[in-house]
Design an enzyme around this catalytic site. Sequence first.
Site, short mmCIF file in Angstrom:
data_model
loop_
_atom_site.label_atom_id
_atom_site.label_comp_id
_atom_site.label_asym_id
_atom_site.label_seq_id
_atom_site.Cartn_x
_atom_site.Cartn_y
_atom_site.Cartn_z
N HIS A 109 0.80 -1.23 0.00
CA HIS A 109 0.00 0.00 0.00
C HIS A 109 0.83 1.26 0.00
CE1 HIS A 109 -3.18 -2.72 0.75
NE2 HIS A 109 -2.56 -3.18 1.82
N ARG A 110 2.14 1.12 -0.07
CA ARG A 110 2.95 2.33 0.02
C ARG A 110 2.67 3.27 -1.13
NH1 ARG A 110 7.60 -0.40 2.08
NH2 ARG A 110 7.35 -0.14 4.29
#
Lengths: 651, 345
Positions: free
Chosen positions: B285-286
């Site tokens: 999810h970065r």
Amino acid sequence: MPGHMMVPHYPFPAVYGMEQAKKALMCAMANPKIKTVLIKGASGTGKTLVARSLGEVSGKSIVNVPLNVTDEQLFGCLDLESAIKEGKIELQEGLLQRADGNILYMDDVNLFEQRMINGVIEAVLSGRVKIERENISTTYDVDTVLIATMNVHDSYLSPVILDHFDICVDADYPEDEAGRTEILRRSLAFDEDPDTFASEYADEERAIAEKIGKAKEIAEGAVVSESIARTIASVSGKMGIDGTRGDLSTANVAVALAALDGRSEVSDVDLEEAAVMCLSHRRKVVRGRRVDRMEKVVHSSVGFNTESRAIFKAVHPARDAKHGADSDPDGETPENSDPAAVADDSHVFRGKESEDIITKIGETFETIDLFEQEGAAKARGASSTKGKRVLKKTTTRSGRYVGSRFTEERNPDLAFDATVRAAAPYQIKRHKEKDTGMAVIIEKPDMREKIRETRSSSTFLFAVDTSGSLIIRNRMVAVKGAILSLLKQHYVKKDRVGFMTFNESAIQMLMQPSREVETIYRLLDDLAIGKRTPLSAALQYLSDYMSMYIKKRPDDDCYVVLVTDGGANICLDPDDTVTDPIEEALGIARRMNIPGVKWIVIDSEKKFDAVHHAKDLADALRATYYTLDDLKVVTYEEMNLVRTAKQRIQK
Amino acid sequence: MLMPMANETIIFPFVRVVGQDKMKKGLLLNIVDPGIGGVLIKGEKGTAKSTSVRSLAQVLPPRLSVVGCPYHCDPRFPKRMCADCREKLASDAIVAEEVPTSVVELPLSATEDRVSGTLDLEHVLKTGEKKFEPGVLAQANGNILYVDEVNLLDDHIIDLLLDSAAMGVNYIEREGVSFSHPAKFVLVGSMNPEEGSLRPQLLDRFGLCVDVEGEKDVSVRMEVIRRRMQFDADPEGYLASCQGETDSLRKKIEEARALLPKVVLSDKILHDIVHVCIHFKMEGHRADITMMRASKANAALEGRTEVTKEDLRTVAPLVLGHRLKKRAFEEVTFDMKELDICLGI
């Protein structure tokens, strides 16, 4: 010295997805017999987040083990101040002691030195730390649980260490749009106002804390019935798992799962779930046809009808056709537990490749890691750690400072803290004898030097035979494919790779060993091809080159990967028509002896061809021998199959 | 704002660096929102990488710092203060001053103990008591940490830097010292890809990444040389001549920072971000989170309180470029057209 910082707290229930990881963590909190939990996942999936959020719901504090921790600090060491000032020998508490009754947390556990991981796990599992250092000899008890995370793409943990983890789960992050949007929304809300965000989840958090509390009471009195124990044993037996660690973990986790559900009786569902969490990382090396079939095994042992088998068949009809005979279709025979046999099976036909694999330069397979192979080969004889990624003590003054030792060197790489600690107990006495005006009097025998460790890097020098014989059989494409897949792996692992070719017109060092592995991509596409093979000259050249190279990089593991069919036809002296070129080459090979350099011969002939000159060459070089076909392993498709099977089970 | 002191080397003014808009954008976004997670600048030598980063100090707004605190704690955020300052805060003994934000450079030869801090040798020898000697990470707190040639740094030091940058805290457990202090900084790395690359896992942890190229246009190159010659002839004068521009850029940054908390992100845009990240096969999810933050910062920088698709277009290449899945030794470049289709533009 002042204490520690506080870190803002992200509520446990606010972590979206990651159900398996959350469940594993709750199990560990509910059943104190579970001591070690490992969360694996790609980067940025929230491994760290979920582990850190555990503090609030468990009522324990999280003791962080930083990556650059030293031995002394971890286990405890002599208290400097009281030793110097009062001459008292006291233990300064280490991280492990601080973790007593709390949670010990190691982020990126695979980046720690193996020795350190072993020490921590040993202490956590035995509940006891023994210290024998610097005039201190003591033991203390530690009751803690180790939560570790690791990035799957970043090197690996040895099977021995993996086996010591009760639970190992994947960070199963959501990949669907709705899930990702929700994660983003929560992250936005947390950024804007952490306190309000946390308060929104306060009730849920309390509920979980209560659930854990209750489960703990239930788990305490729970007994694992005879029949459950038998089922567990048969499951792990069928999966070819050595040792009983996995069985115990499975039992403990099953109890915890039942307890979290408010039951003291373990059900088949609990067992199934527990087996997935506790056994999947303990299976023997997965090679060749051996894909993760554990769900199926679990299912059939627990008496479930297995659909995954049907899926498996549908996806791999060809495979089954070929292996129907030797692998029992119902999975009722014990899995083959000999890694060697598994490795030998790696040339099996593998259904259709996914289309986007670069066909132009041959198939890019997931290949066997040459090191792992060697490790497996060794493991057959005696148990040993895998050759690679083991950290290496360096003689130079670089690398991570991990400990200290006594030194008599004139100008040592002084470990100051250790030296002062060594001197500390004598201060009062020495000050009485002579007053130098110094606060601390250090004498020669106090001197300690630093032990430093670096991750050993390796050098791979590919020496490729680009003579005509390869072209004729159209094997060059396969050679390129094999090299690229090997390189792909080593590129990730940060080794040095060099590239050299040889044929009648030239022996060319196209790329000196360097980290810029991608250059080879271009080189491979544009290879000059000659007709004949000056194998002797090439070996001579390699010998000279590597002898020099190893002097420059004494800490490296060097590997020469020789890709050839072994069909030498030019002697050292091109005009020499008397000597047999093959015999000459073998002679040179036999005399080859460069300490620190290992040889790997990849035979470019087809596996079932009649003549294998390369095999003789490998024997002469005392090299590890592979054929091109050996270097193909599990494809992505098969990996995906495992993943979907797992997801199905969770639902 | 303070001018650089006379005995400091004068650096070529940031506002006069020709072109390299993406790099400047990447740096400015991070200054507006340090939570974006730093920027990695990739490019050949001589593309103004180092100059731009070092000169960034000229346009950085000053900040508050507790007097005498080795970690320059910001008195406005008690939660992010070191234990010492928190204690002082409780007894109301905090005195703050305005200090310039600086660019702290990490030399390649830095050893681990210098980076994380270590036992103060002198103190032990003189008094027999332990004391923590702060390192580069302490100095970097609240500032910009610049690592030139980050790809050549030892792996374990990079791990250390990225860990602290992500956590905002530097934990020290070594040499008899057990301590932690705030280490919240913008990590800026630069590298020449010819000299080797970074592990993909490390790449992912840099919020943004920009590729810089030398200018190819003759007239632009002439302009670069012209400015450089003027600067070399009279550094002080040249710097003074663009003081106005420098001040206004600094003001713009300050305004953007003030505006940032007010920037809203509609559900539509949120969906667009996720859609784009899924389309480009972002793992974890970065990328999503960074894109969200960067687009907000970009809106703030342009004086708006609502994030638009145009913001996404601006930041997407910086966020996604280095995170694209590479197969074996493929060269992958970010495709703007694909992005536009994905965004429905």
